[in-house]
Design a protein around this motif. Structure first.
Motif, short mmCIF file in Angstrom:
data_model
loop_
_atom_site.label_atom_id
_atom_site.label_comp_id
_atom_site.label_asym_id
_atom_site.label_seq_id
_atom_site.Cartn_x
_atom_site.Cartn_y
_atom_site.Cartn_z
N GLU A 127 6.34 -28.39 69.19
CA GLU A 127 6.96 -27.91 70.43
C GLU A 127 8.45 -28.21 70.45
OE1 GLU A 127 4.74 -29.81 73.52
OE2 GLU A 127 3.11 -28.35 73.46
N LYS A 128 8.81 -29.40 69.98
CA LYS A 128 10.24 -29.76 69.91
C LYS A 128 10.97 -28.84 68.94
CE LYS A 128 10.25 -34.59 71.19
NZ LYS A 128 10.82 -35.89 70.87
N GLU A 129 10.34 -28.55 67.80
CA GLU A 129 10.97 -27.66 66.82
C GLU A 129 11.15 -26.26 67.39
OE1 GLU A 129 8.39 -27.94 63.45
OE2 GLU A 129 9.27 -29.82 62.76
N ILE A 130 10.17 -25.77 68.14
CA ILE A 130 10.27 -24.45 68.75
C ILE A 130 11.42 -24.43 69.76
CG2 ILE A 130 9.11 -22.83 70.31
CD1 ILE A 130 6.50 -23.57 68.85
N ALA A 131 11.56 -25.52 70.54
CA ALA A 131 12.64 -25.61 71.52
C ALA A 131 14.00 -25.60 70.82
CB ALA A 131 12.48 -26.86 72.36
N GLU A 132 14.06 -26.15 69.60
CA GLU A 132 15.32 -26.16 68.83
C GLU A 132 15.54 -24.83 68.11
OE1 GLU A 132 14.92 -29.47 66.19
OE2 GLU A 132 14.95 -30.95 67.82
N GLY A 133 14.53 -23.97 68.08
CA GLY A 133 14.66 -22.66 67.44
C GLY A 133 14.31 -22.66 65.96
N VAL A 134 13.52 -23.62 65.51
CA VAL A 134 13.11 -23.71 64.11
C VAL A 134 11.93 -22.76 63.89
CG1 VAL A 134 12.26 -25.24 62.29
CG2 VAL A 134 13.88 -26.10 63.97
N SER A 135 12.01 -21.90 62.86
CA SER A 135 10.91 -20.97 62.58
C SER A 135 9.75 -21.71 61.93
CB SER A 135 11.39 -19.84 61.66
OG SER A 135 11.64 -20.35 60.37
N LYS A 136 8.61 -21.03 61.90
CA LYS A 136 7.41 -21.64 61.31
C LYS A 136 7.63 -21.95 59.82
CE LYS A 136 2.94 -20.41 62.37
NZ LYS A 136 1.76 -19.53 62.36
N ARG A 137 8.28 -21.02 59.14
CA ARG A 137 8.53 -21.21 57.72
C ARG A 137 9.47 -22.39 57.46
NH1 ARG A 137 10.78 -16.53 53.62
NH2 ARG A 137 10.61 -17.78 51.73
N ASP A 138 10.54 -22.47 58.24
CA ASP A 138 11.47 -23.59 58.10
C ASP A 138 10.80 -24.92 58.46
OD1 ASP A 138 13.45 -21.85 57.29
OD2 ASP A 138 14.31 -21.64 59.30
N ARG A 140 7.68 -25.70 58.00
CA ARG A 140 6.85 -26.11 56.85
C ARG A 140 7.71 -26.68 55.73
NH1 ARG A 140 2.33 -21.30 56.87
NH2 ARG A 140 1.26 -22.06 58.71
N LYS A 141 8.88 -26.07 55.53
CA LYS A 141 9.80 -26.60 54.51
C LYS A 141 10.25 -28.01 54.87
CE LYS A 141 11.97 -22.55 52.43
NZ LYS A 141 13.24 -21.81 52.30
N LEU A 142 10.62 -28.20 56.16
CA LEU A 142 11.05 -29.52 56.61
C LEU A 142 9.94 -30.55 56.44
CD1 LEU A 142 12.99 -28.61 59.87
CD2 LEU A 142 13.96 -29.50 57.75
N ASN A 143 8.71 -30.18 56.78
CA ASN A 143 7.58 -31.10 56.63
C ASN A 143 7.35 -31.45 55.17
OD1 ASN A 143 7.05 -31.25 59.34
ND2 ASN A 143 5.52 -29.62 59.32
N LYS A 144 7.48 -30.46 54.30
CA LYS A 144 7.28 -30.71 52.88
C LYS A 144 8.35 -31.64 52.34
CE LYS A 144 6.02 -28.12 48.77
NZ LYS A 144 5.89 -26.79 48.19
N MET A 145 9.61 -31.39 52.74
CA MET A 145 10.71 -32.23 52.28
C MET A 145 10.57 -33.65 52.80
SD MET A 145 13.83 -29.46 52.50
CE MET A 145 15.03 -30.71 52.79
N SER A 146 10.16 -33.80 54.07
CA SER A 146 10.02 -35.15 54.64
C SER A 146 8.87 -35.90 53.97
CB SER A 146 9.83 -35.08 56.14
OG SER A 146 8.58 -34.52 56.46
N SER A 147 7.78 -35.18 53.61
CA SER A 147 6.68 -35.87 52.94
C SER A 147 7.05 -36.28 51.53
CB SER A 147 5.42 -35.00 52.94
OG SER A 147 5.61 -33.87 52.11
N VAL A 148 7.87 -35.45 50.86
CA VAL A 148 8.34 -35.81 49.51
C VAL A 148 9.24 -37.03 49.60
CG1 VAL A 148 9.83 -35.05 47.61
CG2 VAL A 148 8.08 -33.50 48.54
N ARG A 149 10.12 -37.06 50.63
CA ARG A 149 11.01 -38.19 50.82
C ARG A 149 10.21 -39.45 51.13
NH1 ARG A 149 13.89 -36.40 55.16
NH2 ARG A 149 14.41 -34.42 54.25
N ALA A 150 9.17 -39.33 51.94
CA ALA A 150 8.34 -40.49 52.30
C ALA A 150 7.59 -41.01 51.08
CB ALA A 150 7.37 -40.11 53.40
#
Length: 153
Positions: A127-138, A140-150
């Protein structure tokens, strides 16, 4: 006749008269033998059946979640805090599955609580990402990058 002297054969067991207690013990022995055979067939070695454990009632309850969380409780959190909470919920679910698999004491209702809490946290994060205007595809990319970083840490 080959069977003419079968009743006199030394290899034929002599039957005792039927008694209910000997019948019961025979069935118990057969059941425990079958269980050990099944266990040894699975592990590849001969095992003896262990006596059944007796469960002990404990005075102290198992620690679990106090109340069902609400989505409003999580809306004030930052994305990093949400990620930490999601990780904590998934870790708790893993621990519950481990306890269940090893037949330790656990509260089965905690599966539902932690699953719903994790889903709620992820929903609030999206919901926060939608409020910031982040698309579904972006997203998923952010989640993937954050999990790789973690995983790298």
């Amino acid at each position: 006749y080959p069977h003419a002297h079968a009743h006199n054969s030394p290899w034929r067991p002599i039957h005792e008269p039927y008694s209910p207690s000997s019948h019961f013990h025979t069935h118990i022995a057969m059941a425990s033998f079958a269980m050990t055979q099944a266990a040894s067939a699975f592990t590849g070695r001969v095992q003896f059946a262990a006596p059944a454990k007796q469960t002990v009632c404990r005075a102290t309850p198992i620690v679990s979640m106090a109340k069902a969380p609400k989505a409003a409780d999580f809306r004030g959190m930052s994305n990093e805090e949400l990620d930490k909470e999601v990780y904590a919920c998934k870790r708790a679910l893993f621990d519950l599955r481990l306890k269940k698999a090893t037949r330790q004491e656990h509260k089965s209702s905690d599966f539902k609580l932690y699953t719903k809490k994790a889903a709620m946290l992820l929903t609030v994060k999206r919901e926060k990402e939608i409020a910031e205007g982040v698309s579904k595809r972006d997203s998923r990319k952010l989640n993937k990058m954050s999990s790789v970083r973690a995983n790298a840490l």
